[in-house]
Design a protein around this motif. Structure first.
Motif, mmCIF file in Angstrom:
data_model
loop_
_atom_site.group_PDB
_atom_site.id
_atom_site.type_symbol
_atom_site.label_atom_id
_atom_site.label_comp_id
_atom_site.label_asym_id
_atom_site.label_seq_id
_atom_site.Cartn_x
_atom_site.Cartn_y
_atom_site.Cartn_z
ATOM 1 N N LEU A 199 9.848 -51.032 33.223
ATOM 2 C CA LEU A 199 9.285 -51.501 34.229
ATOM 3 C C LEU A 199 8.696 -50.792 35.328
ATOM 4 N N ASP A 200 7.367 -50.857 35.638
ATOM 5 C CA ASP A 200 6.969 -50.393 36.724
ATOM 6 C C ASP A 200 6.771 -51.259 37.621
ATOM 7 N N PHE A 201 7.831 -52.096 38.621
ATOM 8 C CA PHE A 201 7.505 -53.199 39.974
ATOM 9 C C PHE A 201 8.203 -52.366 40.732
ATOM 10 N N SER A 202 7.567 -52.906 42.215
ATOM 11 C CA SER A 202 8.250 -53.146 43.513
ATOM 12 C C SER A 202 10.152 -54.106 43.497
ATOM 13 N N THR A 203 9.142 -55.060 43.246
ATOM 14 C CA THR A 203 10.352 -56.630 42.913
ATOM 15 C C THR A 203 9.727 -57.765 41.796
ATOM 16 N N LEU A 204 10.506 -58.174 41.683
ATOM 17 C CA LEU A 204 11.059 -59.074 40.551
ATOM 18 C C LEU A 204 11.132 -60.425 40.474
ATOM 19 N N ILE A 245 14.737 -59.407 42.169
ATOM 20 C CA ILE A 245 15.705 -57.678 42.012
ATOM 21 C C ILE A 245 14.681 -56.572 43.237
ATOM 22 N N GLU A 246 14.992 -56.261 44.117
ATOM 23 C CA GLU A 246 14.401 -55.012 44.451
ATOM 24 C C GLU A 246 14.597 -53.902 44.120
ATOM 25 N N ASP A 257 16.705 -50.866 42.552
ATOM 26 C CA ASP A 257 17.377 -49.654 42.700
ATOM 27 C C ASP A 257 17.789 -49.975 44.313
ATOM 28 N N LYS A 258 17.370 -51.127 44.396
ATOM 29 C CA LYS A 258 18.101 -51.088 46.453
ATOM 30 C C LYS A 258 18.781 -52.672 46.045
ATOM 31 N N GLN A 259 18.599 -53.656 45.832
ATOM 32 C CA GLN A 259 19.450 -54.619 45.852
ATOM 33 C C GLN A 259 19.337 -55.579 44.627
ATOM 34 N N ILE A 260 19.792 -57.091 44.251
ATOM 35 C CA ILE A 260 19.503 -57.891 43.470
ATOM 36 C C ILE A 260 19.823 -58.642 44.526
ATOM 37 N N LEU A 261 19.856 -60.230 43.944
ATOM 38 C CA LEU A 261 20.412 -61.157 44.272
ATOM 39 C C LEU A 261 20.024 -62.741 43.962
ATOM 40 N N VAL A 262 21.204 -62.754 43.629
ATOM 41 C CA VAL A 262 21.256 -64.573 42.313
ATOM 42 C C VAL A 262 21.790 -65.720 42.676
ATOM 43 N N SER A 263 21.628 -66.836 42.555
ATOM 44 C CA SER A 263 22.249 -68.072 43.133
ATOM 45 C C SER A 263 22.019 -68.640 41.618
ATOM 46 N N VAL A 264 23.201 -69.185 41.199
ATOM 47 C CA VAL A 264 23.398 -69.841 40.269
ATOM 48 C C VAL A 264 23.546 -71.412 40.964
ATOM 49 N N SER A 281 12.380 -62.303 49.912
ATOM 50 C CA SER A 281 13.825 -61.976 51.090
ATOM 51 C C SER A 281 14.548 -62.718 50.566
ATOM 52 N N PHE A 282 15.691 -62.082 50.885
ATOM 53 C CA PHE A 282 17.006 -61.715 50.127
ATOM 54 C C PHE A 282 18.060 -62.483 51.022
ATOM 55 N N PRO A 283 18.169 -63.796 50.913
ATOM 56 C CA PRO A 283 19.229 -64.412 51.897
ATOM 57 C C PRO A 283 20.314 -64.612 51.248
ATOM 58 N N TYR A 284 21.964 -64.372 51.862
ATOM 59 C CA TYR A 284 22.481 -64.160 51.423
ATOM 60 C C TYR A 284 23.733 -64.624 53.018
#
Length: 260
Positions: free
Chosen positions: A50-55, A78-79, A81-88, A245-248
């Motif tokens: 996949l060619d993307f910057s954010t998902l 997902i950013e 290769d940099k960060q993943i934020l998951v909220s359940v 945004s990746f609020p945590y």
């Protein structure tokens, strides 16, 4: 508590890969190194990257083990290769949240009001799972957990799928199944028979976007000595390259989990 952590991390099970050559099984049942044909299957698999910057993914998820089951929703950012934020969330209430980077893992869960901040080493030992950032990201976007370009495999055709089987390690068996059309990953299996451990990840309902092809359903089945676990993820809404945004932040009053 671990059921929410498993959903948050969409955990892999036991993965390692350090070899270099590629092999194929011929019609006589023997194994021989080949120069082109099965390398093509591996190379074509990575043509689908996949060619993307954010998902941004909104998903429904179901966790089940031998004692209980739970249906929740998951918000995945997902950013690459940099960060993943998951909220359940359950009934709109955030039950767990995790921020994952290549060097750190942070999560909190509401049931016991606990949180963790650390790296993958301690967390992997605690979960009984070899984790790193790339494996979590690869699992979410339908790419093989291992880098197949660095592996040594025998190749067979099983149910019209290319089966790449890594048998170099006596205690760990790994198999990756690619479709014969676009070489997309359909299934991967990792097992430690002597330890009664097995992980199977199956992908389905792939959709084609301008950025590439993405599976929209993932089923994870894991067997450990303590029992069986099943996780189903279904991607309901998907968007690429938005400004995310990746609020945590850990809620006040939560207790830190110390992993030894």
């Amino acid at each position: 508590m671990k059921k929410y952590i498993a959903l948050v991390l969409v955990t892999a099970f036991m993965v390692s890969c350090k070899s270099k050559a590629v092999a194929v099984q011929n019609n006589n049942g023997n194994t021989e190194v080949i120069k082109k044909e099965d390398k093509k299957a591996v190379e074509k698999h990575y043509d689908n990257k996949l060619d993307f910057s954010t998902l941004y993914i909104k998903a429904s998820a179901r966790y089940a083990d031998e004692k209980q089951s739970q249906n929740v929703t998951a918000d995945i950012r997902i950013e690459k290769d940099k960060q993943i934020l998951v909220s359940v969330r359950f009934l709109g209430i955030t039950m767990a949240k995790a921020l994952i980077t290549p060097t750190t893992v942070s999560y909190y869960e509401k049931i016991n009001s606990t949180y963790y901040e650390g790296d993958f080493t301690s967390l992997s030992k605690w979960l009984g799972t070899e984790l790193d950032y790339s494996k979590v990201q690869n699992l979410l976007v339908g790419e093989a957990l291992d880098d197949l370009r660095k592996g040594k495999y025998t190749q067979t055709i099983v149910d019209n799928l290319f089966k790449l089987e890594d048998l170099k390690e006596a205690n760990i068996k790994k198999s990756f199944y690619l479709d014969a059309d676009k070489y997309l990953l359909q299934k991967e299996e990792i097992s430690q028979p002597t330890e009664n451990r097995m992980l199977q990840i199956s992908y389905g309902d792939s959709k084609v976007f301008n950025q590439g092809t993405l599976p929209t359903s993932i089923e994870i089945n894991a067997i450990q000595p303590k029992g069986k676990t099943n996780i189903n993820l279904n991607y309901n809404n998907i968007s690429f390259n938005e400004e995310l945004s990746f609020p945590y932040s850990v809620p006040s009053g939560y207790k830190k989990v110390i992993i030894k």
